[in-house]
Structures are given as structure tokens and as C-alpha cells.
Design an enzyme around this catalytic site. Structure first.
Site, PDB file in Angstrom:
ATOM      1  N   ASN A 126      -0.350 -98.937 -30.264  1.00 57.22           N
ATOM      2  CA  ASN A 126       0.181 -98.502 -29.014  1.00 57.22           C
ATOM      3  C   ASN A 126       1.320 -97.560 -29.417  1.00 57.22           C
ATOM      4  OD1 ASN A 126      -0.694 -99.931 -26.570  1.00 57.22           O
ATOM      5  ND2 ASN A 126      -0.527-101.521 -27.960  1.00 57.22           N
TER       6      ASN A 126
ATOM      7  N   ARG B  11      21.395-113.410 -32.159  1.00 58.12           N
ATOM      8  CA  ARG B  11      20.639-112.431 -31.270  1.00 58.12           C
ATOM      9  C   ARG B  11      21.327-111.472 -30.921  1.00 58.12           C
ATOM     10  NH1 ARG B  11      15.924-113.497 -28.933  1.00 58.12           N
ATOM     11  NH2 ARG B  11      16.265-115.877 -28.773  1.00 58.12           N
TER      12      ARG B  11
ATOM     13  N   ASN C 179       7.518-102.471 -21.299  1.00 56.78           N
ATOM     14  CA  ASN C 179       7.123-103.148 -22.437  1.00 56.78           C
ATOM     15  C   ASN C 179       5.521-103.282 -21.933  1.00 56.78           C
ATOM     16  OD1 ASN C 179       6.689-104.966 -24.335  1.00 56.78           O
ATOM     17  ND2 ASN C 179       6.636-106.660 -22.716  1.00 56.78           N
TER      18      ASN C 179
ATOM     19  N   HIS D  72       2.170-105.792 -22.041  1.00 55.15           N
ATOM     20  CA  HIS D  72       1.882-107.249 -22.118  1.00 55.15           C
ATOM     21  C   HIS D  72       0.584-107.436 -21.972  1.00 55.15           C
ATOM     22  CE1 HIS D  72       2.823-111.457 -22.732  1.00 55.15           C
ATOM     23  NE2 HIS D  72       1.796-111.634 -21.571  1.00 55.15           N
TER      24      HIS D  72
ATOM     25  N   LEU E 164      11.602-113.039 -19.202  1.00 52.77           N
ATOM     26  CA  LEU E 164      10.571-112.728 -20.215  1.00 52.77           C
ATOM     27  C   LEU E 164       9.567-112.439 -19.581  1.00 52.77           C
ATOM     28  CD1 LEU E 164       9.796-112.836 -23.076  1.00 52.77           C
ATOM     29  CD2 LEU E 164       8.949-115.066 -22.971  1.00 52.77           C
TER      30      LEU E 164
ATOM     31  N   GLN F 132      -7.307-103.842 -25.776  1.00 51.16           N
ATOM     32  CA  GLN F 132      -6.539-102.836 -26.402  1.00 51.16           C
ATOM     33  C   GLN F 132      -6.976-101.533 -25.825  1.00 51.16           C
ATOM     34  OE1 GLN F 132      -4.980-102.706 -30.322  1.00 51.16           O
ATOM     35  NE2 GLN F 132      -3.108-103.392 -29.375  1.00 51.16           N
TER      36      GLN F 132
ATOM     37  N   GLU G  92      -4.949-100.700 -23.067  1.00 48.08           N
ATOM     38  CA  GLU G  92      -3.497-100.560 -23.581  1.00 48.08           C
ATOM     39  C   GLU G  92      -3.363 -99.270 -23.918  1.00 48.08           C
ATOM     40  OE1 GLU G  92      -2.478-103.267 -26.565  1.00 48.08           O
ATOM     41  OE2 GLU G  92      -2.771-104.981 -25.225  1.00 48.08           O
TER      42      GLU G  92
END
Ligand code: GRF
Length: 223
Positions: free
Chosen positions: A22, A73, A115, A117, A152, A179, A182
Site C-alpha cells: 500500500n 507504548r 488507516n 483495514h 481500535l 489487496q 486496497e
């Protein structure tokens, strides 16, 4: 608008953990003559991420900020935040970045964080989406680009592409089919965001001034 008066391209940082297909399509579509963005930085939490080498071969600054050895984190996200802030990106595109970001990081970059997903969110948040879709016997699957919030895979969804699940599919055939889409939908969403057609406001995504109650669908006629 003449070439001289065209607005400068928006700066996109991409964050990866893996092979970066990506990321590659974002870099390449950013180089199209009529693009309104340019991928100017790639970061990875894994020093051996294949995508780092791809980005460098394409002439993009690419740096590892290894997470190994930094158990905290918030401390890790602080390093990431410093690297990004020094670069002043207009968009931060997570592309196969396998860490959960802290609330402070997400708030600091709210409205710039996207993002991708591999599921038709809100279905199948989290990992192993292709496996779970096959196990559930679903008839279709897909991919979603969304703004990132503290929940999330739960931020406002912008654009989805749907694919059929075919007899004989396994994780590999299904993920390859997903994909392909994507690589179409992520550059499109980045273009919309950089053109100001897509904005994140009041915890929602807005497209051409309209609140997106439901995500746009790839293949719908959107001029
Ligand atoms: C993609 O499936 C994307 O949807 C998910 O992670 C994967 C990254 O793949 N977030 P790649 O590294 O871009 O090929």
C-alpha cells in the site's frame, strides 16, 4: 489553474511494519502528474520491514524507529511523534502498521491519521480478518479506509470496496483479491483528504460538506 499557480502538494507520511505494498501505491500515485500529494516520509517500527527498502529504492526518505526494547507504548509513540512532527506531514497514512497507537498520539494527530483495514468495518476489527471471514462462511468481504480514533479500527469510515468470496477461496486468494482494491481506495481517500473534500470534524468524516453516516462505496459514481 496553471502549473505555476498550482497549490503545493500535501505532504504524506506513511507508517508501515511490513512489505509496504500500500505504501508503494501511495508513493506511485503521489507521483502522477495531477496528484495533489507526495509521500515524503516512510517510518517503520521494524528495522527489517521490506517496505523500507522499497521506499528508499523509490527515493523516499525511510527510517526505522524500532519498537524492540521499548516496552512502554507511550514512550514509543513519543519517538514516533517527534519524527513526524519534525517532518510536518499533512496526512499520516497507516499502511500495515501493526501497533496500537496510544490515545495521546491519536489525539495529537486527529484529523490527519488514516488507516486501511482489510474488512468491511465494523465487521472484523483486529487481526486475521481473511481467516475469520472464511470461517464464518460470509458471502462477501472487503476493505475499509477510515480515520483513526482511539477506538481500535473504530474511527469514522470513509470508503469501502467489496469483493465476493468464491468457492475454493483460501486466505491467500482472498487477501490477494482484497489487496487489488486496497491499492485503489487508499490513494483515492488520500487525494480527497488533500483536496479538502474529505475532512474529519466533530469525530465524524465529512465528504463535500456532507456527514458520512455510512462509508462511500468503491464503484459508486462519485465525481
Ligand atoms: C493490508 O492488508 C492492510 O489492509 C492492512 O495491512 C496490510 C498491509 O499490507 N492494514 P501491505 O504491507 O501494504 O502489503
Amino acid at each position: 489553474m496553471t502549473a505555476q499557480s498550482r497549490a503545493p502538494r500535501q505532504r504524506v507520511a506513511v507508517i508501515i511494519s511490513g512489505r509496504g505494498s500500500n505504501m508503494r501505491t501511495l508513493i506511485e500515485s503521489g507521483r502522477a502528474a495531477d496528484s495533489n500529494f507526495d509521500v515524503t516520509l516512510v517510518l517503520s517500527d521494524k528495522a527489517d520491514a521490506g517496505g523500507l527498502r522499497v521506499a528508499r529504492e523509490l527515493g523516499v526518505e525511510a527510517r526505522a524507529i524500532p519498537a524492540a526494547g521499548i516496552p512502554d507504548r507511550i514512550a514509543y509513540d513519543q519517538l514516533l511523534s517527534e519524527a513526524l512532527s519534525a517532518h510536518a506531514p499533512d496526512v499520516i497514512a497507516l499502511a500495515g502498521f501493526m501497533r496500537i497507537l496510544s490515545g495521546g498520539f491519536v489525539r495529537d494527530f486527529a484529523g490527519k491519521l488514516l488507516n486501511i483495514h482489510p474488512s468491511l468495518l465494523p465487521k472484523y476489527t483486529g487481526l486475521h480478518t481473511h481467516r475469520r471471514v472464511l470461517a464464518a462462511g460470509d458471502a462477501e468481504h472487503g476493505v475499509t479506509v477510515h480515520y483513526v480514533t482511539e477506538e481500535l479500527d473504530g474511527g469514522p469510515r470513509v470508503l469501502q470496496a467489496r469483493v465476493p468470496i468464491l468457492p475454493g477461496d483460501d486466505e491467500s486468494t482472498l487477501s490477494a483479491r482484497v489487496q487489488q482494491f486496497e491499492h485503489k481506495i487508499y490513494p483515492q481517500v488520500v487525494r480527497w483528504h488533500c483536496a479538502g473534500r474529505l475532512v474529519y470534524r466533530e469525530h465524524c468524516a465529512w465528504f463535500d460538506g456532507r456527514l458520512l453516516q455510512e462509508p462511500l462505496q468503491w464503484g459508486d459514481s462519485i465525481s
